[in-house]
Enzyme design. Structure first.
Site, mmCIF file in Angstrom:
data_model
loop_
_atom_site.group_PDB
_atom_site.id
_atom_site.type_symbol
_atom_site.label_atom_id
_atom_site.label_comp_id
_atom_site.label_asym_id
_atom_site.label_seq_id
_atom_site.Cartn_x
_atom_site.Cartn_y
_atom_site.Cartn_z
ATOM 1 N N GLN A 1 -7.013 -13.586 22.291
ATOM 2 C CA GLN A 1 -6.204 -14.509 21.505
ATOM 3 C C GLN A 1 -5.844 -13.890 20.165
ATOM 4 O O GLN A 1 -4.714 -14.017 19.690
ATOM 5 C CB GLN A 1 -6.999 -15.799 21.275
ATOM 6 C CG GLN A 1 -6.199 -16.904 20.689
ATOM 7 C CD GLN A 1 -5.018 -17.256 21.563
ATOM 8 O OE1 GLN A 1 -5.157 -17.489 22.747
ATOM 9 N NE2 GLN A 1 -3.842 -17.243 20.986
ATOM 10 N N HIS B 1 -2.630 -11.847 19.575
ATOM 11 C CA HIS B 1 -1.298 -12.460 19.652
ATOM 12 C C HIS B 1 -0.506 -12.263 18.376
ATOM 13 O O HIS B 1 0.657 -11.877 18.401
ATOM 14 C CB HIS B 1 -1.415 -13.973 19.912
ATOM 15 C CG HIS B 1 -1.290 -14.328 21.351
ATOM 16 N ND1 HIS B 1 -0.203 -13.970 22.105
ATOM 17 C CD2 HIS B 1 -2.098 -15.017 22.180
ATOM 18 C CE1 HIS B 1 -0.360 -14.414 23.336
ATOM 19 N NE2 HIS B 1 -1.510 -15.047 23.411
ATOM 20 N N GLU C 1 -5.809 -25.499 21.623
ATOM 21 C CA GLU C 1 -4.823 -25.212 22.681
ATOM 22 C C GLU C 1 -5.570 -24.715 23.932
ATOM 23 O O GLU C 1 -5.370 -25.214 25.022
ATOM 24 C CB GLU C 1 -3.855 -24.140 22.167
ATOM 25 C CG GLU C 1 -2.808 -23.728 23.179
ATOM 26 C CD GLU C 1 -2.007 -22.511 22.731
ATOM 27 O OE1 GLU C 1 -2.443 -21.795 21.804
ATOM 28 O OE2 GLU C 1 -0.948 -22.269 23.331
ATOM 29 N N HIS C 2 -6.429 -23.720 23.740
ATOM 30 C CA HIS C 2 -7.244 -23.198 24.843
ATOM 31 C C HIS C 2 -8.711 -23.441 24.522
ATOM 32 O O HIS C 2 -9.149 -23.152 23.411
ATOM 33 C CB HIS C 2 -7.075 -21.680 24.996
ATOM 34 C CG HIS C 2 -5.659 -21.249 25.166
ATOM 35 N ND1 HIS C 2 -4.900 -20.771 24.124
ATOM 36 C CD2 HIS C 2 -4.866 -21.202 26.259
ATOM 37 C CE1 HIS C 2 -3.690 -20.454 24.568
ATOM 38 N NE2 HIS C 2 -3.629 -20.714 25.854
ATOM 39 N N ASP D 1 -2.970 -17.466 31.354
ATOM 40 C CA ASP D 1 -1.794 -16.985 30.634
ATOM 41 C C ASP D 1 -0.755 -16.417 31.595
ATOM 42 O O ASP D 1 0.439 -16.458 31.321
ATOM 43 C CB ASP D 1 -2.193 -15.879 29.641
ATOM 44 C CG ASP D 1 -2.891 -16.435 28.414
ATOM 45 O OD1 ASP D 1 -2.806 -17.654 28.198
ATOM 46 O OD2 ASP D 1 -3.532 -15.648 27.692
ATOM 47 N N HIS E 1 20.024 -64.878 26.968
ATOM 48 C CA HIS E 1 18.972 -64.415 27.884
ATOM 49 C C HIS E 1 18.460 -65.596 28.716
ATOM 50 O O HIS E 1 18.309 -65.503 29.935
ATOM 51 C CB HIS E 1 17.788 -63.837 27.100
ATOM 52 C CG HIS E 1 18.000 -62.429 26.625
ATOM 53 N ND1 HIS E 1 18.920 -62.091 25.680
ATOM 54 C CD2 HIS E 1 17.382 -61.267 26.979
ATOM 55 C CE1 HIS E 1 18.874 -60.796 25.456
ATOM 56 N NE2 HIS E 1 17.946 -60.264 26.237
HETATM 57 P P1 NAD Z 1 11.099 -14.978 19.242
HETATM 58 O O1 NAD Z 1 11.935 -14.749 20.452
HETATM 59 O O2 NAD Z 1 10.449 -16.286 19.099
HETATM 60 O O3 NAD Z 1 11.995 -14.759 17.951
HETATM 61 C C1 NAD Z 1 12.855 -13.668 17.802
HETATM 62 C C2 NAD Z 1 14.127 -14.136 17.115
HETATM 63 O O4 NAD Z 1 13.835 -14.632 15.812
HETATM 64 C C3 NAD Z 1 15.170 -13.069 16.928
HETATM 65 O O5 NAD Z 1 16.002 -13.044 18.042
HETATM 66 C C4 NAD Z 1 15.899 -13.525 15.687
HETATM 67 O O6 NAD Z 1 17.061 -14.154 16.071
HETATM 68 C C5 NAD Z 1 15.003 -14.515 15.034
HETATM 69 N N1 NAD Z 1 14.660 -14.064 13.679
HETATM 70 C C6 NAD Z 1 13.877 -13.029 13.338
HETATM 71 N N2 NAD Z 1 13.845 -12.899 11.981
HETATM 72 C C7 NAD Z 1 14.626 -13.886 11.470
HETATM 73 C C8 NAD Z 1 14.982 -14.285 10.148
HETATM 74 N N3 NAD Z 1 14.524 -13.642 9.080
HETATM 75 N N4 NAD Z 1 15.790 -15.354 9.995
HETATM 76 C C9 NAD Z 1 16.266 -16.012 11.071
HETATM 77 N N5 NAD Z 1 15.967 -15.660 12.343
HETATM 78 C C10 NAD Z 1 15.150 -14.616 12.546
HETATM 79 O O7 NAD Z 1 10.044 -13.816 19.230
HETATM 80 P P2 NAD Z 1 8.855 -13.466 18.245
HETATM 81 O O8 NAD Z 1 9.327 -13.397 16.855
HETATM 82 O O9 NAD Z 1 8.222 -12.280 18.845
HETATM 83 O O10 NAD Z 1 7.850 -14.682 18.352
HETATM 84 C C11 NAD Z 1 7.270 -15.073 19.538
HETATM 85 C C12 NAD Z 1 6.358 -16.235 19.250
HETATM 86 O O11 NAD Z 1 6.094 -16.962 20.438
HETATM 87 C C13 NAD Z 1 5.008 -15.846 18.691
HETATM 88 O O12 NAD Z 1 4.712 -16.690 17.598
HETATM 89 C C14 NAD Z 1 4.050 -16.088 19.845
HETATM 90 O O13 NAD Z 1 2.744 -16.434 19.425
HETATM 91 C C15 NAD Z 1 4.721 -17.224 20.526
HETATM 92 N N6 NAD Z 1 4.364 -17.357 21.923
HETATM 93 C C16 NAD Z 1 3.673 -18.465 22.271
HETATM 94 C C17 NAD Z 1 3.347 -18.684 23.585
HETATM 95 C C18 NAD Z 1 2.646 -19.954 23.945
HETATM 96 O O14 NAD Z 1 2.646 -20.333 25.083
HETATM 97 N N7 NAD Z 1 2.078 -20.668 22.999
HETATM 98 C C19 NAD Z 1 3.705 -17.768 24.566
HETATM 99 C C20 NAD Z 1 4.410 -16.660 24.179
HETATM 100 C C21 NAD Z 1 4.753 -16.461 22.849
#
Ligand code: NAD
Length: 446
Positions: A271, A274, A340-341, A374, A433
């Site tokens: 975890q 992440h 969550e988990h 996961d 009614h």
């Molecule tokens: P993401 O796809 O959520 O975000 C990427 C996008 O953020 C980019 O395409 C861009 O458009 C935008 N972005 C980046 N910087 C920006 C800025 N300064 N202003 C505006 N927009 C901006 O991908 P990520 O960033 O890698 O985040 C993934 C998230 O998802 C993580 O927080 C992860 O923990 C979470 N997650 C959760 C689960 C779950 O089931 N809980 C599973 C997978 C991922």
């Protein structure tokens, strides 16, 4: 309180439940505050741009945030075999995960109409219908996440959603990860939007020239994605709902004296890798100092070997161990935290299930690491974070379904129920009614 990283050691904070005040206990239950007003002020102009200028804004924002110039915003099904080419091992793994997740989510589908005759001649029913158009956000900024595509796409497919729009950020070369395209194909996605962040959410919420407007948006994502989902949901002009609020991912592990320190540490670290904001909690139930030291040693040793050790170095020092006297105290704390988990590294772990009141998903016993849930055991990994497991379920087949009720009264049924309805309508001062019943009952009682 021990120093988090003394001499480079990767170490969680430590608290003894017998030595903390109720205020300190309450603080341990809190998550880091998300500064949402700052994010909202950055996301609002993005949403407005997409609303006003559609595809052109989506393409500009993709160029700005993902540094890719794309000619179009969407790939429509059928997807070409070239865009989903995978090695056999990866394909087999996705296929196995797909089958297990499908099996578990198919069993959740509500296919029977519920029929109850509440009194003679008064029949009430409830039946399910799929939400027709759904948007699935598959994060892709920092990692390849075909597992999220599986976890969202399979329940949408099982539910029978007619239009499945999947959005995910493009890679630097403008393409979408083949793993995600393969899953999109398997779940019957109709469109893959090649955009991420708030702009992708806005495009699905409001629709553009090429991206269909959807009825519900599901899926995890970073704070921009989450903020855009919340803003869209609150705008009645776009009429869209979302799965649940989201915060950083988290795990709470309950471990007892017979737990395997290496296994416990591996689950905490899976975890912690992440993100820097991941929440990792170990509740040590009646264990000795020696045992705790073994777990701590394993955390340091295993973490040091991880490729994402830099992330772990940030998340682990923000995490903590809480030592409690016994399992009952451990479960009380876990229920108050509402993780969550929840992972149970305890003897006869299944016997503790009745004690679980709040959790997104539970991992029972030494051989049920969170990683299985996961990816591939069958349960969904899109789960409520931030304490929302008190009142939200994780994504499941019914996330993509709504229930419609119906009723049919016979003349005899209306005759029996009529006086009750007329009396209540009169009490509420709603004469029309009352009259809708009275006009019929008068005929029946002639
Ligand atoms: P993401 O796809 O959520 O975000 C990427 C996008 O953020 C980019 O395409 C861009 O458009 C935008 N972005 C980046 N910087 C920006 C800025 N300064 N202003 C505006 N927009 C901006 O991908 P990520 O960033 O890698 O985040 C993934 C998230 O998802 C993580 O927080 C992860 O923990 C979470 N997650 C959760 C689960 C779950 O089931 N809980 C599973 C997978 C991922």
């Amino acid at each position: 309180q021990p120093v988090a990283t003394e001499s480079g050691r990767i170490k969680m904070n430590y608290h003894d439940a017998t030595k903390i005040s109720s205020k300190e206990r309450a603080d341990l239950l809190k998550r880091p505050i998300i500064n949402s007003s700052d994010i909202m002020s950055r996301v609002t102009p993005i949403i407005n741009a997409v609303r006003e200028r559609g595809d052109a804004a989506v393409l500009e924002l993709t160029a700005k945030f993902d540094r890719v110039q794309l000619p179009t915003t969407v790939i429509k099904a059928p997807f070409s075999p070239e865009c989903m080419q995978l090695d056999e091992k990866t394909k087999a793994a996705i296929d196995q995960a797909y089958d297990n997740i499908y099996k578990f989510h198919d069993a959740q589908m509500d296919r029977e109409t519920l029929v109850v005759e509440t009194m003679p001649g008064v029949v009430c029913s409830r039946f399910a219908r799929p939400i027709e158009k759904v948007g699935l956000y598959v994060p892709g900024g920092t990692a390849v996440l075909p597992s999220s595509a599986l976890m969202l796409g399979i329940p949408a497919k099982v539910a029978g959603c007619k239009q499945i729009v999947l959005a995910t950020p493009p890679r630097p070369d403008g393409s979408i990860v083949p793993d995600v395209m393969y899953v999109a194909h398997k779940v019957g996605a109709t469109h893959v939007v090649t955009a991420g962040g708030a702009q992708a959410v806005a495009a699905m919420a409001y629709g553009t020239e090429t991206i269909p407007k959807v009825d519900k948006i599901c899926g995890p994502g970073n704070q921009y994605v989450t903020a855009a989902k919340m803003l869209a949901q609150n705008d009645s002009s776009c009429l869209v709902s979302i799965d649940m609020p989201a915060g950083p991912s988290e795990v709470l592990v309950v471990a007892d004296q017979n737990s395997n320190p290496a296994y416990v540490a591996s689950d905490l670290l899976s975890q912690a890798e992440h993100g820097a904001d991941s929440q990792v909690v170990l509740v040590a139930a009646g264990i000795t100092d020696e045992k705790l030291a073994e777990i701590e040693e394993q955390i340091h040793v295993q973490a040091s070997r991880l490729p994402r050790v830099d992330i772990v170095r940030q998340s682990i020092p923000k995490s903590y161990t809480l030592r409690v006297a016994n399992l009952s105290e451990a479960m009380d704390f876990s229920n108050d935290y509402a993780p969550e988990h929840l992972i149970l590294h305890i003897d006869n772990a299944e016997d503790a299930i009745p004690l679980v009141q709040n959790a997104g998903s539970v991992f029972v016993g030494a051989y049920s690491p969170e990683s299985c849930g996961d990816y591939a055991s069958g349960t969904n990994h899109t789960l409520p974070t931030y304490g929302y497991s008190r009142m939200y379920s994780g994504v499941n087949t019914l996330t993509f379904v709504k229930h419609i009720t119906s009723q049919q009264l016979t003349a005899d049924g209306l005759n029996r129920l009529g006086d009750t309805v007329m009396q209540l309508a009169e009490r509420e001062g709603l004469e029309a009614h009352r009259n809708a019943v009275a006009i019929r009952v008068a005929d029946l009682r002639k």
